[in-house]
Design a protein around this motif. Sequence first.
Motif, PDB file in Angstrom:
ATOM      1  N   ALA A 135     -13.695  12.852  15.543  1.00  0.00           N
ATOM      2  CA  ALA A 135     -13.450  12.623  14.121  1.00  0.00           C
ATOM      3  C   ALA A 135     -11.996  12.214  13.966  1.00  0.00           C
ATOM      4  O   ALA A 135     -11.298  12.042  14.956  1.00  0.00           O
ATOM      5  CB  ALA A 135     -13.743  13.886  13.341  1.00  0.00           C
ATOM      6  N   HIS A 136     -11.581  12.052  12.739  1.00  0.00           N
ATOM      7  CA  HIS A 136     -10.170  11.767  12.492  1.00  0.00           C
ATOM      8  C   HIS A 136      -9.301  12.882  13.053  1.00  0.00           C
ATOM      9  O   HIS A 136      -9.647  14.039  12.959  1.00  0.00           O
ATOM     10  CB  HIS A 136      -9.907  11.669  10.994  1.00  0.00           C
ATOM     11  CG  HIS A 136     -10.514  10.461  10.368  1.00  0.00           C
ATOM     12  ND1 HIS A 136     -10.688  10.337   9.025  1.00  0.00           N
ATOM     13  CD2 HIS A 136     -10.966   9.323  10.902  1.00  0.00           C
ATOM     14  CE1 HIS A 136     -11.231   9.173   8.755  1.00  0.00           C
ATOM     15  NE2 HIS A 136     -11.418   8.530   9.882  1.00  0.00           N
TER      16      HIS A 136
ATOM     17  N   ASP B 214      -9.699   8.205  17.094  1.00  0.00           N
ATOM     18  CA  ASP B 214     -11.018   7.578  16.940  1.00  0.00           C
ATOM     19  C   ASP B 214     -10.880   6.149  16.420  1.00  0.00           C
ATOM     20  O   ASP B 214     -11.874   5.498  16.121  1.00  0.00           O
ATOM     21  CB  ASP B 214     -11.927   8.417  16.037  1.00  0.00           C
ATOM     22  CG  ASP B 214     -11.496   8.394  14.578  1.00  0.00           C
ATOM     23  OD1 ASP B 214     -10.400   7.865  14.281  1.00  0.00           O
ATOM     24  OD2 ASP B 214     -12.252   8.892  13.739  1.00  0.00           O
TER      25      ASP B 214
ATOM     26  N   HIS C 127      -9.292   5.063  13.635  1.00  0.00           N
ATOM     27  CA  HIS C 127      -9.094   4.887  12.202  1.00  0.00           C
ATOM     28  C   HIS C 127      -7.675   5.266  11.806  1.00  0.00           C
ATOM     29  O   HIS C 127      -7.150   6.264  12.273  1.00  0.00           O
ATOM     30  CB  HIS C 127     -10.069   5.772  11.412  1.00  0.00           C
ATOM     31  CG  HIS C 127     -11.499   5.477  11.707  1.00  0.00           C
ATOM     32  ND1 HIS C 127     -12.495   6.417  11.596  1.00  0.00           N
ATOM     33  CD2 HIS C 127     -12.105   4.354  12.132  1.00  0.00           C
ATOM     34  CE1 HIS C 127     -13.655   5.872  11.936  1.00  0.00           C
ATOM     35  NE2 HIS C 127     -13.445   4.622  12.264  1.00  0.00           N
TER      36      HIS C 127
END
Length: 189
Positions: free
Chosen positions: A35-36, A117, A119
């Motif tokens: 995830a972030h 990830d 982002h």
Amino acid sequence: MTSARRPPTKERTWKRLLTLIITLFLMVPAAAAQAHDVLESSDPADGSTVHTVPAKVGLTFDHTPIAIGSIVRVKDPSGTDQADGSVEIIDNHVTQAVKANAPQGKYTVVWRVVSSDGHPIEGTFTFTADAASTDTGASASAPAAAANTGSAPQAGLLVAGAVGIVLLLALIAAAVVVRHRLRSPGSED
Ligand SMILES: [Cu+2]
């Protein structure tokens, strides 16, 4: 009508497809589980008061952010960026040197990094310095700044993209094969 019609083939094909799909879905989370990254702490801490403007500010994340595209602005009370040199990322620690003689007052640190990830993530924190940074020698380090635009993270992104494409192609291929076999149950090519 003829002996070419063999229902078991159809059944076997479905079982094979099911196995393939299950295998693929077991693989996808392994690639997408990240995830972030989350900011765990900052130095100075958000809202804290320090004696003098520190030689550098730091951010600690729960994972190691990707080095490319990182920005940390250290804005003094007048809004002037007192950041000195480039962002440095070592493991999950992101640091930004601050210019010598940066004035006292309330600072706003505006950061943006690329999460592991892929982002971008961003945020701000503030701290107040009772005195200007007097320490002229300490912040003049950071010769390693050029090492930050590495190709390793880009390679990571490429691998992730390649994995995704391979999975997609495998699913499409499986669907085409199965549809072909179901439409002509007797023909074994
Ligand atoms: Cu993300």
